[in-house]
Structures are given as structure tokens and as C-alpha cells.
Design a protein around this motif. Structure first.
Motif, PDB file in Angstrom:
ATOM      1  N   GLN A   1       0.843  -1.186   0.000  1.00 56.44           N
ATOM      2  CA  GLN A   1       0.000   0.000   0.000  1.00 56.44           C
ATOM      3  C   GLN A   1       0.882   1.241   0.000  1.00 56.44           C
ATOM      4  N   LEU A   2       0.652   2.122  -0.962  1.00 58.80           N
ATOM      5  CA  LEU A   2       1.400   3.366  -1.093  1.00 58.80           C
ATOM      6  C   LEU A   2       0.500   4.527  -0.695  1.00 58.80           C
ATOM      7  N   ARG A   3       1.059   5.456   0.054  1.00 62.94           N
ATOM      8  CA  ARG A   3       0.313   6.644   0.461  1.00 62.94           C
ATOM      9  C   ARG A   3       1.127   7.884   0.130  1.00 62.94           C
ATOM     10  N   LEU A   4       0.480   8.835  -0.507  1.00 62.91           N
ATOM     11  CA  LEU A   4       1.128  10.076  -0.901  1.00 62.91           C
ATOM     12  C   LEU A   4       0.408  11.230  -0.211  1.00 62.91           C
ATOM     13  N   ASP A   5       1.161  12.080   0.513  1.00 62.09           N
ATOM     14  CA  ASP A   5       0.606  13.225   1.232  1.00 62.09           C
ATOM     15  C   ASP A   5       1.186  14.504   0.656  1.00 62.09           C
ATOM     16  N   ASN A   6       0.301  15.459   0.348  1.00 64.12           N
ATOM     17  CA  ASN A   6       0.717  16.780  -0.100  1.00 64.12           C
ATOM     18  C   ASN A   6       0.807  17.685   1.120  1.00 64.12           C
ATOM     19  N   THR A   7       2.018  17.934   1.591  1.00 59.13           N
ATOM     20  CA  THR A   7       2.215  18.722   2.806  1.00 59.13           C
ATOM     21  C   THR A   7       2.433  20.201   2.534  1.00 59.13           C
ATOM     22  N   SER A   8       2.315  20.633   1.280  1.00 63.07           N
ATOM     23  CA  SER A   8       2.511  22.041   0.942  1.00 63.07           C
ATOM     24  C   SER A   8       1.167  22.772   0.908  1.00 63.07           C
ATOM     25  N   ARG A   9       1.222  24.062   0.692  1.00 63.11           N
ATOM     26  CA  ARG A   9       0.017  24.882   0.621  1.00 63.11           C
ATOM     27  C   ARG A   9      -0.483  25.056  -0.795  1.00 63.11           C
ATOM     28  N   MET A  10       0.142  24.362  -1.739  1.00 66.03           N
ATOM     29  CA  MET A  10      -0.250  24.466  -3.143  1.00 66.03           C
ATOM     30  C   MET A  10      -0.740  23.113  -3.634  1.00 66.03           C
ATOM     31  N   PRO A  11      -1.746  23.122  -4.486  1.00 63.46           N
ATOM     32  CA  PRO A  11      -2.184  21.850  -5.068  1.00 63.46           C
ATOM     33  C   PRO A  11      -1.157  21.351  -6.081  1.00 63.46           C
ATOM     34  N   THR A  12      -1.097  20.063  -6.245  1.00 59.24           N
ATOM     35  CA  THR A  12      -0.187  19.483  -7.224  1.00 59.24           C
ATOM     36  C   THR A  12      -0.879  19.363  -8.571  1.00 59.24           C
ATOM     37  N   GLY A  13      -0.077  19.150  -9.578  1.00 56.92           N
ATOM     38  CA  GLY A  13      -0.636  18.863 -10.881  1.00 56.92           C
ATOM     39  C   GLY A  13      -0.801  17.365 -11.060  1.00 56.92           C
ATOM     40  N   LEU A  14      -0.722  16.914 -12.289  1.00 56.60           N
ATOM     41  CA  LEU A  14      -0.817  15.491 -12.583  1.00 56.60           C
ATOM     42  C   LEU A  14       0.453  14.783 -12.112  1.00 56.60           C
ATOM     43  N   LEU A  15       0.285  13.734 -11.328  1.00 55.29           N
ATOM     44  CA  LEU A  15       1.419  12.992 -10.779  1.00 55.29           C
ATOM     45  C   LEU A  15       1.369  11.559 -11.277  1.00 55.29           C
TER      46      LEU A  15
ATOM     47  N   ARG B   1      -4.473  13.617   0.596  1.00 58.96           N
ATOM     48  CA  ARG B   1      -3.816  12.308   0.664  1.00 58.96           C
ATOM     49  C   ARG B   1      -4.405  11.399  -0.403  1.00 58.96           C
ATOM     50  N   ARG B   2      -3.532  10.604  -1.015  1.00 58.50           N
ATOM     51  CA  ARG B   2      -3.962   9.608  -1.987  1.00 58.50           C
ATOM     52  C   ARG B   2      -3.332   8.265  -1.604  1.00 58.50           C
ATOM     53  N   GLU B   3      -4.119   7.203  -1.729  1.00 59.99           N
ATOM     54  CA  GLU B   3      -3.635   5.857  -1.411  1.00 59.99           C
ATOM     55  C   GLU B   3      -3.923   4.925  -2.579  1.00 59.99           C
ATOM     56  N   VAL B   4      -2.924   4.159  -2.948  1.00 61.75           N
ATOM     57  CA  VAL B   4      -3.050   3.139  -3.989  1.00 61.75           C
ATOM     58  C   VAL B   4      -2.374   1.874  -3.468  1.00 61.75           C
ATOM     59  N   SER B   5      -2.669   0.754  -4.067  1.00 61.32           N
ATOM     60  CA  SER B   5      -2.069  -0.512  -3.625  1.00 61.32           C
ATOM     61  C   SER B   5      -1.871  -1.434  -4.813  1.00 61.32           C
ATOM     62  N   TYR B   6      -0.984  -2.369  -4.644  1.00 59.70           N
ATOM     63  CA  TYR B   6      -0.745  -3.405  -5.649  1.00 59.70           C
ATOM     64  C   TYR B   6      -0.282  -4.664  -4.929  1.00 59.70           C
ATOM     65  N   ARG B   7      -0.240  -5.766  -5.639  1.00 61.23           N
ATOM     66  CA  ARG B   7       0.139  -7.052  -5.052  1.00 61.23           C
ATOM     67  C   ARG B   7       1.374  -7.607  -5.757  1.00 61.23           C
ATOM     68  N   VAL B   8       2.200  -8.298  -4.981  1.00 60.20           N
ATOM     69  CA  VAL B   8       3.405  -8.928  -5.521  1.00 60.20           C
ATOM     70  C   VAL B   8       3.371 -10.409  -5.149  1.00 60.20           C
ATOM     71  N   ARG B   9       4.003 -11.202  -5.974  1.00 62.12           N
ATOM     72  CA  ARG B   9       4.007 -12.651  -5.770  1.00 62.12           C
ATOM     73  C   ARG B   9       5.262 -13.242  -6.392  1.00 62.12           C
ATOM     74  N   SER B  10       5.850 -14.209  -5.712  1.00 60.79           N
ATOM     75  CA  SER B  10       7.051 -14.853  -6.226  1.00 60.79           C
ATOM     76  C   SER B  10       6.982 -16.345  -5.935  1.00 60.79           C
ATOM     77  N   ASP B  11       7.363 -17.132  -6.925  1.00 59.83           N
ATOM     78  CA  ASP B  11       7.462 -18.574  -6.745  1.00 59.83           C
ATOM     79  C   ASP B  11       8.853 -18.990  -6.270  1.00 59.83           C
ATOM     80  N   LEU B  12       9.766 -18.034  -6.189  1.00 62.21           N
ATOM     81  CA  LEU B  12      11.133 -18.305  -5.764  1.00 62.21           C
ATOM     82  C   LEU B  12      11.361 -17.647  -4.410  1.00 62.21           C
ATOM     83  N   ARG B  13      11.898 -18.419  -3.480  1.00 63.97           N
ATOM     84  CA  ARG B  13      12.207 -17.867  -2.171  1.00 63.97           C
ATOM     85  C   ARG B  13      13.354 -16.873  -2.287  1.00 63.97           C
ATOM     86  N   GLY B  14      13.482 -16.008  -1.306  1.00 62.62           N
ATOM     87  CA  GLY B  14      14.550 -15.015  -1.317  1.00 62.62           C
ATOM     88  C   GLY B  14      14.107 -13.749  -0.616  1.00 62.62           C
ATOM     89  N   ARG B  15      14.981 -12.767  -0.635  1.00 60.44           N
ATOM     90  CA  ARG B  15      14.691 -11.445  -0.073  1.00 60.44           C
ATOM     91  C   ARG B  15      14.735 -10.443  -1.212  1.00 60.44           C
TER      92      ARG B  15
END
Length: 469
Positions: free
Chosen positions: A98-112, A138-152
Motif C-alpha cells: 500500500q502506497l500513500r502520498l501526502d501533499n504537505t505544501s500549501r499548493m495543489p499538485t498537478g498530474l502525478l 492524501r492519496r492511497e493506492v495498492s498493488y500485489r506482488v508474488r514470487s514462486d522463488l524464495r529469497g529477499r
């Protein structure tokens, strides 16, 4: 949760500087085309003397530069965080990011445009397009990951791509933080069996170690507030001149060692279906099962390395046991082939009675479960020395010829410098091992059940399986 450093749209991240030259390098194909067309139009206007064409050329050339300057001077303050659930997953299972993006400035952002770096074995690189984010939004998005190979596998750093409304400039800013996904081996539930000559995890047994301080001894300790007065030891109280109480009885835990042979020359092939991966997965299943049954467990490899290293090499119970279990699974997640040619170090560690190491002889001080690759005559002899009288010892032997699909005739086996598989198993059984061959395609749970039903020193036979404790 790990927080990314809050690099703004015009800030200086670890990847991609915030200088004007770096901003100029962010011109897109469209922006470069506009700039080239403007310069060409200006040259043609100068040669032909067309002032109207010069105005068009200036417009085409200046517009990308103005976009670069505007995007460079934009000071959005954006912070990003990443949450990985869970951080440790079995091979073949999914984890959610899960990714979360926070706009901590006083200006709106454009397309990100948001992009997270992931290794290719976890799937395609996730990309997200975020509309205007209001100040403090604040904006939140998420994605999933999967691996058939063990490891870090590292996840990150998170990248933020900024664009102007015309699509002429595109700047990339990177956050500094990243997370690590640990993919542990697959495990399977094992049936409850009792190996011949070995006691259960808790209860009565001839050889066991205590989970905490020792058996219910009469050595007293000082009185602590809340102690039951019925446990006061009056003789010691009179001797020491202060109130003394008997120590409380501590639960007893049997010991078990899981030995994994990682020698490179003992296995052939690679990939999720290889013999080595089967051995790693089976060792992980054994560790989980023994811990669930209350055993004090350690993981040992052919190099003599032991996990955990503290506490005499065995898990001690409670929260420490859970942490040690996680450490052992993390070790199996990244374990690879060793360059060693023999099992001498493992044999010394198993036979050690604790002098300088505190291991305790697994063969005579608990249960020994071993997973061997190819064993020649010398290594079979070393493995035979690991087994001691009075302790349960079970060996699962993998044969490379069987797993690679080569013909298993006597001449073929001898050409590899190895005795036939049955001869290897017989050498282990003669030493007291319960030795079984581990053929490809055989579920480990079935082999585990066969080992529990087999009398000591055999690979099969009619025996009654009992529960652990």
C-alpha cells in the motif's frame, strides 16, 4: 511501515537532482520536437526574411523552456510511505503493498505519476496516475506482488514523475526509503507421529532440556512480592536470615536438530522443482511442525552454521522462540549451495557435547532430522557417526539420478563415483538411522508418516504411530 524522505517536486532526491540542467534533461520527445522545430523555424525566418515565421519559431522554442522553468520552480512538498503486508510470505503467496502520498505544501499538485521499483521476479513494475492533490490532501493506492522463488527482494525506492499540462517536460524524483519482502519456503502440515526412541515435546522423557531455568530444584531464591507463602523454604530462611522460597517448576522441552545438506556437488538442477528446493521446503516444514509440538529446535547446515546462535543453539521458548523461528525461516529463505565437499563440520557440531559451543549432542540429546543430497562412501560414514544410541535420528536422502531423470543402473551410478542408493541407505540404517529415500513427486507429509511408522534403523515396517505428547 517505512516512511520515504519527503523530497518535493523541486527538491533534491537521491536519484535525479533538482538543478536546472537536470530539469532540461527531463524534456520529453514532444518537448524536444517543439524546441527543434522552433530553432529550425527561426533559422528559416532569418534566411528568408520572414518576420511572421520568426514569431512562430520563437513560440515553439520558448514554450518548452517556459515549461521547464515553471516545473523547476514548483515547490510541492510531497511525502510518501509504503506499507507491506505481510513482510514474510511463503513462496507462491501474495503480499499487498500500500502506497500513500501526502501533499504537505500549501499548493495543489498537478498530474502525478507514481511508480514503485520491484524486482522482475515479483511481477511488472506498478505505475499509477494521480490527479490533482489538494493542499494537505492524501492519496492511497495498492498493488500485489508474488514470487514462486524464495529469497529477499527489495521494494523501492518510490519514484514520483511530474509533468506539465502540455506534456513537454517530465521530471522524476525518488524517495530514499525501501522495504524488503522475504519469501520463505513453502511449508506443509505434517501428521502427528512419534519416532522410535524419542519422547514428545513436553512431558516425561529420558533426555530433555529445560525451557527456562531447570527442573524443580530445591535451590531457593529470595522472596518476591506476590510469591505464594506455601512455597517458603523455612530451612533456607533460617540459614540466610531472610525469607526464601522454592523455585517454581519449569516446563521441560525436548531438543531437536534439523540438519540441511547444502553442498553444491550433492544436488543437480535448479528451480522451484529441483531436489535442493524440495529439501529446503521439507526442512522448513519440519521446523514449523516441531516448534508447534513444543520442541526446542535449531537449524544446522553442512558448514556447521547453527541458527539460532544464542541460547546454546536451541530455541528457548516464549517470545524468544518465536523470534528464533522467524530467524530460521529467514535463513532458509536465502540459503544457497555451499562450496564444501563434506559433512565433517556438521558431524562435529552434532557430536559436540557443548564444549565451547553449547550445542549439546543432537544425536544423544534429542531428535535429529537430516536432509541429505548425494552421499559417497566417505560422507555416508560421516553421516553414520552423527547417530548416537538413545536418540531418534531420521534421514531423508535425495538421489540426483532420480531427480534428474537419468537412468539408475549400477554402471550409471558408479560412473558418478557414488554407491547405489540402497547401499547408502543401508549404511545409515546400520548406524541406527531411520533412512528413507525421497523420490520426486512424493509429498513430504507421506514420507514423514512413513518415517514415524518405521522402527529405528529401518526405512519401513509396521509400527504404531503416536501423537507428540
Amino acid at each position: 511501515m517505512s516512511a520515504g524522505a519527503p523530497h518535493g517536486a523541486g527538491g533534491r532526491g537521491p536519484e535525479g537532482g533538482g538543478g536546472l540542467r537536470a530539469s532540461l534533461s527531463g524534456l520529453t520527445t514532444r518537448g524536444r520536437s517543439f524546441l527543434a522545430a522552433g530553432i529550425a523555424a527561426g533559422l528559416c525566418a532569418y534566411v528568408l526574411g520572414q518576420s511572421e515565421l520568426l514569431r512562430v519559431g520563437l513560440l515553439l522554442a520558448v514554450l518548452p523552456l517556459l515549461c521547464v522553468l515553471a516545473l523547476h520552480r514548483t515547490r510541492h512538498r510531497v511525502s510518501g510511505t509504503r506499507r507491506l503486508t505481510p513482510m514474510r510470505v511463503p513462496a507462491g503467496s501474495e503480499a499487498r503493498v500500500q502506497l500513500r502520498l501526502d501533499n504537505t505544501s500549501r499548493m495543489p499538485t498537478g498530474l502525478l505519476m507514481l511508480q514503485d521499483r520491484v524486482p522482475y521476479v515479483l511481477g511488472p513494475r506498478p505505475r499509477f496516475v494521480l490527479d490533482r492533490v489538494e493542499p494537505g490532501g492524501r492519496r492511497e493506492v495498492s498493488y500485489r506482488v508474488r514470487s514462486d522463488l524464495r529469497g529477499r527482494y527489495p521494494l523501492g525506492p518510490l519514484q514520483l514523475r511530474l509533468t506539465d499540462p502540455f506534456g513537454l517536460v517530465e521530471l522524476t524524483r525518488s524517495f530514499s526509503a525501501y522495504d524488503t519482502l522475504t519469501v520463505i519456503p513453502r511449508t506443509e502440515a505434517l501428521p502427528l507421529v512419534r519416532f522410535t526412541g524419542e519422547s514428545s515435546g513436553y512431558g516425561d522423557g529420558s533426555r530433555r532440556s529445560l525451557a527456562l531455568a531447570g527442573e524443580d530444584d530445591v535451590i531457593p531464591r529470595g522472596y518476591r512480592r506476590g510469591d505464594d507463602l506455601r512455597r517458603v523454604h523455612w530451612r533456607s530462611t533460617a540459614r540466610y536470615g531472610e525469607l526464601m522460597v522454592r523455585r517454581e517448576e519449569q516446563p521441560q522441552r525436548s531438543r531437536a536438530t534439523v540438519l540441511l545438506d547444502t553442498r553444491r556437488l550433492a544436488y543437480e538442477g535448479a528451480g522451484p522443482d529441483s531436489a535442493f528446493e524440495w529439501a529446503v521446503s521439507a526442512a522448513a516444514s519440519t521446523l514449523v511442525h516441531l516448534l508447534e509440538q513444543g520442541f526446542s529446535v535449531r537449524l544446522l547446515t553442512d558448514t556447521g552454521d547453527c541458527v539460532p546462535r544464542e541460547g546454546g543453539g536451541f530455541t528457548s521458548g516464549g517470545q524468544e522462540s518465536a523470534e528464533a523461528a522467524g530467524l530460521m525461516m529467514d535463513t532458509l529463505a536465502v540459503v544457497g549451495h555451499s562450496d564444501g565437499a563434506g559433512l565433517s563440520r556438521a558431524c562435529d557440531a552434532v557430536r559436540s557435547n557443548g564444549a565451547g559451543s553449547g550445542f549439546g549432542g543432537a544425536g544423544g540429546d534429542g531428535l535429529l532430522i537430516a536432509f541429505f543430497g548425494d552421499l559417497d562412501t566417505v560422507q555416508t560414514g560421516l553421516a553414520a557417526k552423527m547417530c548416537r544410541r538413545g536418540g531418534g535420528a531420521v534421514a531423508f536422502v535425495l538421489d540426483s539420478a532420480d531427480w534428474s531423470g537419468r537412468p539408475q543402473g549400477l554402471a550409471s551410478v558408479m560412473a558418478q563415483g557414488l554407491p547405489p542408493l540402497e547401499e547408502r541407505l543401508a549404511g545409515l540404517r546400520d548406524a541406527g538411522w531411520t533412512a528413507l529415500a525421497a523420490p520426486p513427486g512424493m509429498p513430504f507429509g507421506e514420507l514423514w508418516r512413513q518415517a514415524g511408522n518405521a522402527p529405528i534403523g529401518t526405512a519401513g515396517g509396521s509400527g504404531s504411530a503416536g501423537g507428540w505428547g
